[in-house]
Design a protein around this motif. Structure first.
Motif, PDB file in Angstrom:
ATOM      1  N   ASN B 260       0.844  -1.200   0.000  1.00 58.56           N
ATOM      2  CA  ASN B 260       0.000   0.000   0.000  1.00 58.56           C
ATOM      3  C   ASN B 260       0.881   1.252   0.000  1.00 58.56           C
ATOM      4  N   GLN B 261       1.899   1.246   0.860  1.00 60.92           N
ATOM      5  CA  GLN B 261       2.804   2.408   0.934  1.00 60.92           C
ATOM      6  C   GLN B 261       3.544   2.604  -0.385  1.00 60.92           C
ATOM      7  N   ALA B 262       4.011   1.512  -0.969  1.00 61.27           N
ATOM      8  CA  ALA B 262       4.763   1.596  -2.230  1.00 61.27           C
ATOM      9  C   ALA B 262       3.863   2.099  -3.354  1.00 61.27           C
ATOM     10  N   GLY B 263       2.616   1.653  -3.379  1.00 62.06           N
ATOM     11  CA  GLY B 263       1.674   2.105  -4.404  1.00 62.06           C
ATOM     12  C   GLY B 263       1.414   3.594  -4.279  1.00 62.06           C
ATOM     13  N   ARG B 264       1.166   4.038  -3.056  1.00 65.82           N
ATOM     14  CA  ARG B 264       0.908   5.470  -2.850  1.00 65.82           C
ATOM     15  C   ARG B 264       2.126   6.302  -3.210  1.00 65.82           C
ATOM     16  N   ALA B 265       3.321   5.782  -2.882  1.00 65.45           N
ATOM     17  CA  ALA B 265       4.551   6.536  -3.187  1.00 65.45           C
ATOM     18  C   ALA B 265       4.774   6.647  -4.697  1.00 65.45           C
ATOM     19  N   ALA B 266       4.269   5.683  -5.462  1.00 62.40           N
ATOM     20  CA  ALA B 266       4.470   5.689  -6.923  1.00 62.40           C
ATOM     21  C   ALA B 266       3.474   6.589  -7.644  1.00 62.40           C
ATOM     22  N   ALA B 267       2.462   7.061  -6.920  1.00 59.33           N
ATOM     23  CA  ALA B 267       1.426   7.902  -7.535  1.00 59.33           C
ATOM     24  C   ALA B 267       1.923   9.333  -7.609  1.00 59.33           C
ATOM     25  N   ALA B 279       4.348  -1.014  -8.641  1.00 61.26           N
ATOM     26  CA  ALA B 279       5.069  -0.721  -7.392  1.00 61.26           C
ATOM     27  C   ALA B 279       4.486  -1.512  -6.232  1.00 61.26           C
ATOM     28  N   ALA B 280       3.150  -1.554  -6.175  1.00 58.23           N
ATOM     29  CA  ALA B 280       2.513  -2.294  -5.082  1.00 58.23           C
ATOM     30  C   ALA B 280       2.719  -3.796  -5.276  1.00 58.23           C
ATOM     31  N   ARG B 281       2.565  -4.252  -6.502  1.00 52.35           N
ATOM     32  CA  ARG B 281       2.620  -5.694  -6.784  1.00 52.35           C
ATOM     33  C   ARG B 281       4.020  -6.261  -6.546  1.00 52.35           C
ATOM     34  N   GLY B 322      -4.939  16.184  -9.845  1.00 52.88           N
ATOM     35  CA  GLY B 322      -6.395  16.212  -9.781  1.00 52.88           C
ATOM     36  C   GLY B 322      -7.034  14.863 -10.057  1.00 52.88           C
ATOM     37  N   MET B 323      -6.260  13.885 -10.513  1.00 52.12           N
ATOM     38  CA  MET B 323      -6.821  12.543 -10.709  1.00 52.12           C
ATOM     39  C   MET B 323      -6.946  11.854  -9.357  1.00 52.12           C
ATOM     40  N   THR B 324      -8.038  11.120  -9.193  1.00 53.47           N
ATOM     41  CA  THR B 324      -8.331  10.490  -7.901  1.00 53.47           C
ATOM     42  C   THR B 324      -8.557   9.001  -8.104  1.00 53.47           C
ATOM     43  N   PHE B 325      -7.931   8.197  -7.256  1.00 50.62           N
ATOM     44  CA  PHE B 325      -8.105   6.741  -7.381  1.00 50.62           C
ATOM     45  C   PHE B 325      -7.767   6.051  -6.074  1.00 50.62           C
ATOM     46  N   THR B 326      -8.089   4.771  -6.019  1.00 53.19           N
ATOM     47  CA  THR B 326      -7.787   3.994  -4.827  1.00 53.19           C
ATOM     48  C   THR B 326      -6.460   3.266  -5.004  1.00 53.19           C
ATOM     49  N   VAL B 327      -5.826   2.987  -3.879  1.00 53.26           N
ATOM     50  CA  VAL B 327      -4.648   2.110  -3.840  1.00 53.26           C
ATOM     51  C   VAL B 327      -5.008   1.026  -2.834  1.00 53.26           C
ATOM     52  N   GLU B 328      -5.217  -0.208  -3.314  1.00 53.78           N
ATOM     53  CA  GLU B 328      -5.783  -1.228  -2.432  1.00 53.78           C
ATOM     54  C   GLU B 328      -5.248  -2.621  -2.724  1.00 53.78           C
ATOM     55  N   PRO B 329      -3.942  -2.813  -2.483  1.00 53.94           N
ATOM     56  CA  PRO B 329      -3.419  -4.161  -2.650  1.00 53.94           C
ATOM     57  C   PRO B 329      -4.009  -5.105  -1.607  1.00 53.94           C
TER      58      PRO B 329
END
Lengths: 365, 365
Positions: B260-267, B279-281, B322-329
Motif C-alpha cells: 500500500n505504501q509503495a503504491g501510494r509513493a508511486a502515484a 510498485a505495489a505488486r 487532480g486525478m483520484t483513485f484507490t490504492v488497495e493491494p
C-alpha cells in the motif's frame, strides 16, 4: 427451484425459436441462477442455450459464484490483467453461436456487452428477450409472495413509526432519511433509492425527490416508499393532510381514493392490464380531472420495482392468478398539491388480493 | 459550472470528429447537466451536439428536469400513453443525425436505447464514448475534492464507531447492516451497496458479500465500505485482527501494508496508471505471494465507485494533478484469511495526497 425456472425458460425458447438467451447481472440473472451480482466495468454475461448455461465472469467473482449458484454453470473466468477478451476466448472453445438466434435482455445488457456479443456470434440474429423474461417472472410462487408480503409489512410498520415524528417544520429530506432508517430497522434488506417525501406544492410533482422544504399547515404530504425483503419489492404510497387542507384538496383526495378502489376492483383473471388503468382513470376523468392524472395506473412488482405487467392503456395482456402489480392513481394540481394512493395487489382465482392493510381514509396530522 | 463542462465536452468532440454524444441517466448525465435520474423502463436519453443539447424524457419527469437542470436542454417529453416513440418523433423535428458520427456511453446506454438510436440515425457511425467521457471527468475541481474528502470522513468516523461494537460472536451481516446505519448517521447521502464485512476464511475472497458467519478468535476481519456525499464517493478498506492471529497472517498483513505504501509513493504526475500497480505488486510478488494478489491495485473514484483511471498493468495513461483513485493491494490465502488495505489518493503537483487519516497499523480487537 432455479432448475425448474431454467426448464420454463427453455420451453419458451423452443416455442419462439430462440437458440440462446443473454443476460447480465440483473433481476433476471438472480431469478435464473440465484446470483446477486452488480453491473460494473467488469463484464459478467450469462448465455443460456437449449442444453447448457455459460457464464463469462471476472476471476475474482469465481469463488462466490461457485458457492452461490443454484444451477450448473460453465464458468469462463477472466483476470484483471487479461480483461474480458479472455472470457470470450474461453467461451469460444465451448460454444459457437454463429448464425444463431440470440435474445438479449435489452433492459440491462449494455452497448458494451451487446457489441462484444455481436463480435462473438457472427451473422447471428439478436433480438430483445425482455418480453420473454418478463413472461417468465410474471407469475409468483408461494415463496415469492411470502417475501413480497413481508416487504409490504416493513413499509407499513415503518411508515406508521415515521408518522409519530411528522410535524410542521420538519423537512422533506429529513423525513425521507428517517423513513429509510426505519425501514432497515423494521427488516428491509435493500432500498435502492430513497423514498419520496413530497409536501405542499411539491406533492403536485409525481416524480419529485425530497427537498429541504419544511412541512406547513394546510399541506398535503405524499409518502411513497419501497424496499426489498429477500430481494422482492413492496411499494406503498399514502397521502396525509398536515392540519386543515382546502376543500379542493379534500375533493381530489376522495376522487383518488375512489379511483384506487375502482382499479383494485377491476383487477381479476381475464381482465387486461389496460382494464385496470381504465377503471381507475374513468373515476378521475368523469370528475373533470383527467388531465391531472398524467401517469399510468400501475406497474408490475416483484424482483424489480417496475416489471411486467404494465397497468397502462394499450396493454392487452390478460391477467392471470399470481400476477403482482401496483394500483396507484393520482391527481396533481400544479402549485396546490397532489394525492396518490398506492397499493400492491396479487391476482387470485376470482379477483385480486390487496397486500396492504394500511388504512386509506384521509388522516389529518 | 456545467456549462464549462459542456464546453470541454464539445472541445473533445471536435478533436475526435464526433458529431453527437448520447448519454442516459448515469454519472455522466449528472456531471454534464446536474440531473440525478435513474435508468428505468421509461427511456431518458440526452444527445449533446456541437451546438445543442436535447433530452428525450418521460413527461412526468419534465417539471423536475426543468427545475434542476444546470444547462439549457431542449426537452422532448413523452407520456405513458404514447410511450417513447413520441419522444423520438419530437426529436426528429428538431434534429437529424443521419450519417453522423455518434459516440454513445457504452457503459450505461442499454441495448434498448442503442437500437432506438440506430433506428433514429440512419447510416450513422456509432462508437463508444466512455473513454471520452472518462477523460472529461478524471480531473477533479475543488468542489469535487471537497465532497470526496467529506465522504472519506464519513467512512472513517463511522468505521471507528463500528469498531466499538465489534466482538467475537457478532455476525458479518449484522456488522455490515450496522455500519451502513452508522454511515448515514455520520452524513452519507448514498450507499449504493452494503459494505463488505468478511471474517476468517471469508476474508480470503476479495469480492464476497457479508454472511451469517460469527467472528471468532484468530480471525482476520476485512471492513470495506463506500458511500457518497453530494454524489461523490469515498472508498475505504481496513483489516483488523480478532485476538491473536497466526504469524503467517501477520506476515501477509505487513506485506500488504508495505505494498500500500509503495503504491501510494508511486502515484505522482508523469507516472502511468500501471506504475502504481507495479510498485505495489512488486512488494508482494518479491515475497512470493504474487499469485494471492489476484486483482488490480486500484480504480478511479469520483461520481462512480469505479471510473478512470484504472490502476492496472497495461494502463499507460499518464497521471496528472487532480486525478483520484484507490490504492488497495491485498493478499488472500484460501481457507486461512485475507488482508486488504485501501486508501483514496489525489495526484498533486509533486506526488499524491492521501485522503485518509485512518491508521494502517494492525489493530487487535
Amino acid at each position: 427451484m432455479s432448475l425448474e425456472r431454467l426448464q420454463r425458460l427453455r420451453a419458451l425458447m423452443t416455442q419462439r425459436g430462440v437458440d440462446a438467451v443473454a443476460v447480465v447481472p440483473s433481476a433476471n440473472l438472480f431469478y435464473l441462477t440465484g446470483l446477486q451480482m452488480h453491473l460494473s466495468e467488469r463484464v459478467t454475461l450469462a448465455l443460456f442455450t437449449r442444453d447448457a448455461a455459460h457464464l463469462i465472469v471476472p476471476a475474482l467473482e469465481v469463488p462466490r459464484v461457485e458457492t452461490r449458484t443454484r444451477v450448473p454453470l460453465t464458468l469462463h473466468g477472466w483476470s484483471d490483467a487479461e480483461w474480458v477478451q479472455a472470457g470470450w476466448a474461453s467461451l469460444k472453445k465451448a460454444l459457437s453461436l454463429d448464425g444463431c438466434s440470440i435474445a438479449a435482455d435489452y433492459y440491462s445488457v449494455r452497448a458494451l456487452e451487446l457489441t462484444q456479443l455481436q463480435n462473438f456470434a457472427r451473422d447471428a440474429q439478436i433480438s430483445d428477450a425482455s418480453e420473454l423474461l418478463g413472461a417468465l417472472r410474471m407469475t409468483k410462487d408461494a415463496a415469492e409472495m411470502d417475501a413480497m408480503r413481508r416487504a409490504v409489512r416493513v413499509l407499513e410498520t415503518s411508515m406508521d413509526a415515521l408518522l409519530h415524528e411528522v410535524r410542521v417544520g420538519k423537512t422533506e429530506r429529513e423525513l425521507a432519511a428517517r423513513w429509510q432508517w426505519l425501514m432497515f430497522e423494521h427488516g428491509a434488506d435493500g432500498i435502492p433509492e430513497a423514498p419520496i417525501v413530497a409536501s405542499g406544492p411539491n406533492s403536485a410533482q409525481p416524480h419529485t425527490t425530497s427537498t429541504a422544504r419544511a412541512l406547513a399547515e394546510g399541506d398535503l404530504l405524499i409518502l411513497d416508499g419501497w424496499c426489498t425483503v429477500d430481494g422482492y419489492f413492496g411499494d406503498i404510497t399514502r397521502t396525509f393532510a398536515i392540519g386543515a387542507v382546502s376543500d379542493e384538496l379534500k375533493h381530489i383526495y376522495d376522487l383518488t381514493l375512489r379511483a384506487n378502489q375502482a382499479g383494485r376492483a377491476a383487477a381479476k383473471p381475464g381482465a387486461q392490464g389496460q382494464d385496470v388503468d381504465r377503471a381507475a382513470r374513468k373515476i378521475i376523468s368523469d370528475a373533470g380531472y383527467g388531465e391531472f392524472f398524467m401517469h399510468r395506473t400501475g406497474h408490475g412488482l416483484g424482483l424489480e420495482i417496475h416489471e411486467a405487467p404494465n397497468i397502462v392503456e394499450g396493454n392487452t395482456l390478460t391477467l392471470t392468478p399470481g400476477m403482482t402489480f401496483t394500483v396507484e392513481p393520482g391527481i396533481y394540481l400544479p402549485g396546490k398539491g397532489g394525492v396518490r394512493i398506492e397499493d400492491d395487489v396479487v391476482v387470485t382465482q376470482d379477483g385480486a388480493e390487496c397486500l396492504m392493510t394500511y388504512p386509506r381514509e384521509l388522516r389529518v396530522i
